[in-house]
Design a protein around this motif. Structure first.
Motif, PDB file in Angstrom:
ATOM      1  N   TRP A  76       4.024   2.656  -5.406  1.00 39.77           N
ATOM      2  CA  TRP A  76       4.070   1.191  -5.765  1.00 39.77           C
ATOM      3  C   TRP A  76       2.731   1.150  -6.966  1.00 39.77           C
ATOM      4  O   TRP A  76       1.772   2.098  -6.615  1.00 39.77           O
ATOM      5  N   ARG A 103      -8.326   1.267  -1.334  1.00 36.01           N
ATOM      6  CA  ARG A 103      -7.564  -0.216  -0.968  1.00 36.01           C
ATOM      7  C   ARG A 103      -6.185   0.136  -0.446  1.00 36.01           C
ATOM      8  O   ARG A 103      -5.759  -0.790   0.309  1.00 36.01           O
ATOM      9  N   LYS A 104      -5.264   0.900  -1.122  1.00 36.39           N
ATOM     10  CA  LYS A 104      -3.880   1.079  -0.588  1.00 36.39           C
ATOM     11  C   LYS A 104      -3.940   1.664   0.806  1.00 36.39           C
ATOM     12  O   LYS A 104      -3.108   1.152   1.495  1.00 36.39           O
ATOM     13  N   ARG A 105      -4.951   2.406   1.182  1.00 38.55           N
ATOM     14  CA  ARG A 105      -4.881   3.050   2.653  1.00 38.55           C
ATOM     15  C   ARG A 105      -5.361   1.742   3.617  1.00 38.55           C
ATOM     16  O   ARG A 105      -4.620   1.887   4.551  1.00 38.55           O
ATOM     17  N   THR A 147       0.950  -1.059  -7.392  1.00 44.10           N
ATOM     18  CA  THR A 147      -0.139  -1.985  -6.929  1.00 44.10           C
ATOM     19  C   THR A 147      -1.359  -1.101  -6.547  1.00 44.10           C
ATOM     20  O   THR A 147      -1.341  -0.211  -5.682  1.00 44.10           O
ATOM     21  N   CYS A 148      -2.560  -1.647  -7.064  1.00 46.18           N
ATOM     22  CA  CYS A 148      -3.844  -0.999  -6.741  1.00 46.18           C
ATOM     23  C   CYS A 148      -3.855   0.805  -6.798  1.00 46.18           C
ATOM     24  O   CYS A 148      -4.493   1.577  -6.050  1.00 46.18           O
ATOM     25  N   GLU A 149      -3.240   1.249  -8.089  1.00 46.52           N
ATOM     26  CA  GLU A 149      -3.071   2.480  -8.163  1.00 46.52           C
ATOM     27  C   GLU A 149      -4.277   2.991  -8.164  1.00 46.52           C
ATOM     28  O   GLU A 149      -4.560   4.437  -8.313  1.00 46.52           O
ATOM     29  N   GLU A 193       2.982   4.634  -0.957  1.00 43.62           N
ATOM     30  CA  GLU A 193       2.985   5.491  -2.283  1.00 43.62           C
ATOM     31  C   GLU A 193       3.972   5.160  -3.286  1.00 43.62           C
ATOM     32  O   GLU A 193       5.193   5.177  -2.620  1.00 43.62           O
ATOM     33  N   GLY A 244       0.777  -1.078   0.186  1.00 37.77           N
ATOM     34  CA  GLY A 244      -0.004  -0.025  -0.043  1.00 37.77           C
ATOM     35  C   GLY A 244       0.844   1.357   0.021  1.00 37.77           C
ATOM     36  O   GLY A 244       0.238   2.431   0.128  1.00 37.77           O
TER      37      GLY A 244
END
Length: 224
Positions: A105, A114-116, A107-109, A103, A101
């Motif tokens: 990366w 979802r990152k949070r 993944t899940c941009e 910042e 998660g």
């Protein structure tokens, strides 16, 4: 500026978490939880860990022997084994969740929420890993202090003292807890500071339908 603060907090939290996790793994397996110097033979130093007891002689020769039955161990060593292994697993899981998660990366941009959630879950897991590291280390240290100042034991009997792993375990637990707290705070800060979604505009079809009423008022009268 705020986004930069979040990124720095996440990087700092990850560095602390990784340092704490590595230190926790080292603390788990090194036989340096307790030290004992024999007055009769000062050339030997006894070291005890969760898994084995080692004797270091003057020539630098180290002889180690594993503990016997798990059930024959004192309660603090049995539970410390379980808690330290649990701490290592939680620390690894927390680092993986938080790393996904972070910042920057990919993944899940397209899913910032979802990152949070990943960063927050990683921070909470790392906090639990810190607690499960501090509890066994502090418990063993407390029993060591009680045994050292036990007045019922004759003074000629050697006493166990703190080993290097005790202090390393305290630092590991503090690093894990601090790293998890930084990651959780950065996730909560980003969620509260997210800009509001723009107001929904009228659909093109609806606009066209409204325009048709203005362009053809006669047809509207006929329908009425």
């Amino acid at each position: 500026m705020a986004g930069g603060w979040w990124a720095k907090a996440q990087v700092g939290g990850m560095l602390l978490a990784l340092l704490g996790w590595v230190s926790s793994c080292v603390t788990t397996f090194v036989p340096l939880w307790k030290n004992l110097n024999l007055d009769l033979n000062e050339l030997e130093v006894w070291n005890m860990g969760l898994w084995q007891v080692c004797i270091t002689q003057e020539e630098g020769v180290v002889e180690c022997q594993a503990h016997g039955s798990f059930l024959a161990l004192p309660p603090e060593l049995r539970i410390s084994r379980l808690l330290m292994c649990l701490s290592n697993g939680l620390g690894l899981l927390g680092c993986l969740l938080a790393a996904l998660g972070l910042e920057g990366w990919r993944t899940c941009e397209d899913k910032p929420g979802r990152k949070r959630q990943l960063v927050l879950a990683g921070g909470v897991t790392l906090g639990m890993a810190g607690i499960t590291t501090l509890v066994p280390v502090s418990w063993v240290a407390y029993d060591t202090v009680l045994d050292f100042w036990d007045e019922t034991v004759p003074d000629i009997v050697p006493r166990w003292e703190f080993g290097e792993a005790t202090f390393l375990g305290w630092f590991a637990g503090a690093f894990l807890a601090a790293g998890g707290l930084l990651l959780a705070c950065s996730a909560c800060s980003t969620s509260t500071a997210m800009p509001l979604a723009p107001a929904c505009h009228q659909a093109p079809a609806a606009r066209g339908l409204a325009g048709s009423h203005h362009l053809h008022p006669k047809n509207a009268d006929l329908v009425i």
